[in-house]
Design an enzyme around this catalytic site. Structure first.
Site, PDB file in Angstrom:
ATOM      1  N   GLY A   1      -0.626   2.558   6.526  1.00  3.96           N
ATOM      2  CA  GLY A   1      -0.722   1.810   7.776  1.00  3.96           C
ATOM      3  C   GLY A   1      -0.202   0.390   7.719  1.00  3.96           C
ATOM      4  CE  LYS A   2       3.545  -0.095   3.014  1.00  5.07           C
ATOM      5  NZ  LYS A   2       3.118   1.323   3.058  1.00  5.07           N
ATOM      6  CB  SER A   3       4.892  -0.382   9.523  1.00  6.61           C
ATOM      7  OG  SER A   3       5.785  -0.495   8.433  1.00  6.61           O
TER       8      SER A   3
ATOM      9  CB  SER B   1       4.454   6.195   1.989  1.00 10.69           C
ATOM     10  OG  SER B   1       5.028   6.713   3.161  1.00 10.69           O
TER      11      SER B   1
ATOM     12  CB  SER C   1       5.824  -4.215  -2.873  1.00  8.64           C
ATOM     13  OG  SER C   1       4.690  -4.326  -2.035  1.00  8.64           O
TER      14      SER C   1
ATOM     15  N   GLY D   1       0.832  -1.194   0.000  1.00 10.24           N
ATOM     16  CA  GLY D   1       0.000   0.000   0.000  1.00 10.24           C
ATOM     17  C   GLY D   1       0.863   1.238   0.000  1.00 10.24           C
TER      18      GLY D   1
END
Length: 213
Positions: free
Chosen positions: A52-54, A49, A121, A47
């Site tokens: 909220g991936k991390s 930056s 990615s 997704g």
């Protein structure tokens, strides 16, 4: 002279010199997974930056760890301190970054671990390359979605502000493309839903697919 060898366990075809052969060890992925009482997989969070991936990946790992599962979180920023420290952010470098992470994730799956990866990615082709390294049901693509305006408003690292000011080039969503997943295994509306809801959605999926109990 270069020859082609077959990775018997993963089913991958890889180039090798005549002096390198694949060694099949007696303790394999199935044995390691059984020891850990889980089915290994790669949870690939993708997704923009600030989407909220991390945050979601970290919250999920906390829950899995508390439940006794064996996990490892590969974070986009963290791998650039070592494994990918020599790479920039051009398209070619981004592709190489994902290729390396994919190979590491494959090794961890072979070790029986549930791997979480948090990377922008941006290219579908690279994500599919990682999928091709793994076995059936071992690659779980998770689209962590939040629109650009929401991500810019959050801007936890101040990167959008720098990109808008021209201080950062090739920034995804601004002057570099992001190709959203077409049919991800999981879609998270992380612009509107709380993190806890996203975590529960993933845990339910993992249980349904037999990766955890």
């Amino acid at each position: 002279m270069t020859t082609i060898i077959k990775d018997k366990e993963a089913g991958a075809t890889v180039p090798a010199t005549d002096n390198i052969v694949w060694h099949q060890h007696s303790v394999d992925k199935a044995a390691r997974a059984a020891n850990k009482q889980q089915q290994p997989c790669v949870l690939w969070f993708t997704g923009l930056s600030g989407s909220g991936k991390s945050t979601v990946a970290g919250a999920l790992e906390n829950e899995l760890h508390k439940a006794g599962y064996h996990t490892y979180l590969l974070d986009g920023d963290n791998v650039r301190f070592g494994l990918c420290g020599d790479l920039g952010f051009s398209d070619d470098d981004r592709k190489e970054n994902i290729r390396r992470v994919g190979e590491v994730a494959k090794l961890m799956v072979d070790a029986g671990v549930i791997v979480l990866t948090a990377f922008i990615s941006p290219h579908r082709q690279e994500r599919e390359l990682v999928r091709s390294l793994l076995g059936d049901n071992e690659f779980i693509e998770i689209h962590v979605d939040a629109d650009l305006a929401t991500c810019e408003q959050r801007d936890p690292k101040g990167l959008y502000k720098k990109a808008r000011a021209g201080e950062i080039k090739n920034f995804t969503g601004i002057d570099s493309v992001y190709e959203a997943p077409i049919e991800p295994e999981l879609y998270l509306d992380n612009g509107n839903n709380p993190v806890s809801m996203s975590v529960q959605q993933i845990i339910t999926y993992l249980a349904q697919q037999g990766h955890i109990k």
